[in-house]
Design a protein around this motif. Structure first.
Motif, short mmCIF file in Angstrom:
data_model
loop_
_atom_site.label_atom_id
_atom_site.label_comp_id
_atom_site.label_asym_id
_atom_site.label_seq_id
_atom_site.Cartn_x
_atom_site.Cartn_y
_atom_site.Cartn_z
N GLY A 197 -2.28 -1.68 2.60
CA GLY A 197 -2.40 -0.23 2.63
C GLY A 197 -2.96 0.35 3.91
N LEU A 198 -3.58 -0.48 4.76
CA LEU A 198 -4.23 0.06 5.96
C LEU A 198 -3.21 0.64 6.94
N ALA A 199 -2.13 -0.06 7.17
CA ALA A 199 -1.11 0.44 8.09
C ALA A 199 -0.50 1.73 7.60
N GLU A 200 -0.34 1.84 6.29
CA GLU A 200 0.27 3.05 5.72
C GLU A 200 -0.62 4.26 5.93
N VAL A 201 -1.94 4.07 5.84
CA VAL A 201 -2.87 5.17 6.08
C VAL A 201 -2.68 5.72 7.49
N MET A 202 -2.52 4.82 8.45
CA MET A 202 -2.33 5.25 9.83
C MET A 202 -0.95 5.85 10.05
N ASP A 203 0.00 5.45 9.23
CA ASP A 203 1.36 5.96 9.37
C ASP A 203 1.45 7.43 8.94
N ILE A 204 0.78 7.76 7.84
CA ILE A 204 0.85 9.14 7.37
C ILE A 204 -0.16 10.03 8.08
N GLY A 205 -1.13 9.41 8.78
CA GLY A 205 -2.04 10.16 9.63
C GLY A 205 -2.84 11.21 8.91
N PRO A 231 -2.05 -3.10 13.16
CA PRO A 231 -0.91 -2.31 12.66
C PRO A 231 -0.25 -1.54 13.80
N PRO A 232 1.07 -1.62 13.95
CA PRO A 232 1.74 -0.82 14.99
C PRO A 232 1.45 0.67 14.83
N THR A 233 1.20 1.10 13.60
CA THR A 233 0.92 2.51 13.34
C THR A 233 -0.44 2.95 13.85
N SER A 234 -1.28 1.99 14.30
CA SER A 234 -2.62 2.36 14.76
C SER A 234 -2.57 3.26 15.98
N GLU A 235 -1.48 3.19 16.75
CA GLU A 235 -1.38 4.05 17.94
C GLU A 235 -1.31 5.52 17.56
N ASN A 236 -0.95 5.82 16.32
CA ASN A 236 -0.97 7.22 15.87
C ASN A 236 -2.37 7.81 15.93
N CYS A 237 -3.39 6.93 15.87
CA CYS A 237 -4.77 7.40 15.84
C CYS A 237 -5.20 8.02 17.18
N ARG A 238 -4.42 7.78 18.20
CA ARG A 238 -4.72 8.43 19.49
C ARG A 238 -4.66 9.95 19.36
N ARG A 239 -3.83 10.43 18.44
CA ARG A 239 -3.63 11.88 18.31
C ARG A 239 -4.15 12.41 16.97
N ASP A 240 -4.99 11.63 16.30
CA ASP A 240 -5.52 12.06 15.01
C ASP A 240 -6.33 13.35 15.18
N ALA A 241 -6.30 14.18 14.14
CA ALA A 241 -7.04 15.44 14.19
C ALA A 241 -8.55 15.23 14.19
N ASP A 242 -9.00 14.07 13.74
CA ASP A 242 -10.43 13.80 13.63
C ASP A 242 -10.95 13.15 14.91
N LYS A 243 -12.00 13.72 15.50
CA LYS A 243 -12.52 13.21 16.76
C LYS A 243 -13.11 11.81 16.62
N HIS A 244 -13.69 11.51 15.46
CA HIS A 244 -14.26 10.18 15.24
C HIS A 244 -13.15 9.12 15.25
N VAL A 245 -12.03 9.41 14.65
CA VAL A 245 -10.91 8.47 14.64
C VAL A 245 -10.41 8.23 16.06
N ARG A 246 -10.28 9.30 16.84
CA ARG A 246 -9.78 9.15 18.22
C ARG A 246 -10.74 8.32 19.07
N ALA A 247 -12.03 8.60 18.96
CA ALA A 247 -13.02 7.85 19.75
C ALA A 247 -13.05 6.38 19.34
N THR A 248 -12.96 6.11 18.05
CA THR A 248 -12.97 4.73 17.56
C THR A 248 -11.73 3.98 18.02
N PHE A 249 -10.59 4.68 18.05
CA PHE A 249 -9.37 4.05 18.54
C PHE A 249 -9.56 3.57 19.98
#
Length: 237
Positions: free
Chosen positions: A43-51, A92-110
């Motif tokens: 389920g982790l990759a799917e979370v990053m996929d739907i962002g 997860p290949p979908t982790s690159e979506n986190c570069r543009r996540d709306a949440d600043k914590h997610v972007r910094a952690t990425f």
């Protein structure tokens, strides 16, 4: 001492079969991440996929799980080995979506995860984060660049350490501390007390002759907060 994927299978089954509260799902992601590559956690990759459609607590946990796995691997492999043997199949290949996540914590952690995992594009991604709208993301990007450990990364941080904004210089110095006391010595005479205080804080990592010589100088600093940070670092030794 058992095979992690076998011994932790019940937790994976919960993620597949159960309707879990977000807080439980998030904690399972983090708990599994030290031993299980993030791409294999259900389920982790799917979370990053739907962002942004996923709850922010779950998005943060998914990215934190990637970071925790990267931290665990970084304790085993040197920087050179991580960069040379970057294993794309772990993430997860979908982790690159986190570069543009709306949440600043997610972007910094990425950004921090990309650096610690040895991703070949980590420096370019972190340089782009230096233009992020959120100051906390920009600050963390400077620190994360230090984890890359290449000459190019050090040159970028040295350049940033000469900028006029003292708070950004302080974070650049924190990133440069990855290369040792010499980089801190160059900033010990900065005209900003905030930067000198950051130098004193980073010396907690260097209980050696070089560190003690520099900390002796900072104990004589005219700013009492710099002196206090130097004493705290000695206490950490």
């Amino acid at each position: 001492h058992e095979n992690p994927e076998q011994s932790l299978a019940p937790a994976g089954q919960l993620l597949v079969e159960a309707e879990l509260p977000d807080i439980v799902r998030a904690e399972l992601y983090r708990g599994l991440a030290r031993w299980i590559p993030p791409d294999r956690i259900p389920g982790l990759a799917e979370v990053m996929d739907i962002g942004d459609s996923a709850p922010v607590a779950v998005r943060r946990a998914a990215m934190e799980a990637c970071l925790m796995h990267a931290l665990h691997r970084s304790q085993v492999d040197s920087r050179e080995l991580r960069a040379a043997n970057y294993a794309a199949t772990l993430w997860p290949p979908t982790s690159e979506n986190c570069r543009r996540d709306a949440d600043k914590h997610v972007r910094a952690t990425f950004g921090k995860c990309a650096a610690l995992s040895g991703h070949p594009e980590a420096l370019d991604w972190l340089k782009s984060q230096l233009r992020d709208a959120e100051v906390s993301v920009r600050q963390q990007a400077l620190v994360s660049i230090g984890y890359i450990g290449t000459d190019e990364a050090r040159a970028e941080l040295r350049s940033r350490a000469k900028r006029p904004e003292e708070i950004m210089r302080a974070h650049a110095i924190q990133g440069l501390a990855q290369w040792g006391v010499r980089e801190l010595t160059l900033a010990a005479d900065d005209n900003s007390a905030l930067v000198r205080e950051r130098v004193a804080e980073q010396l907690a990592r260097f209980p050696n002759i070089e560190g003690s010589l520099l900390i002796e100088k900072l104990l004589q600093d005219p700013d009492p907060q710099v002196q206090t940070a130097a004493l705290d670092s000695i206490g950490a030794w």
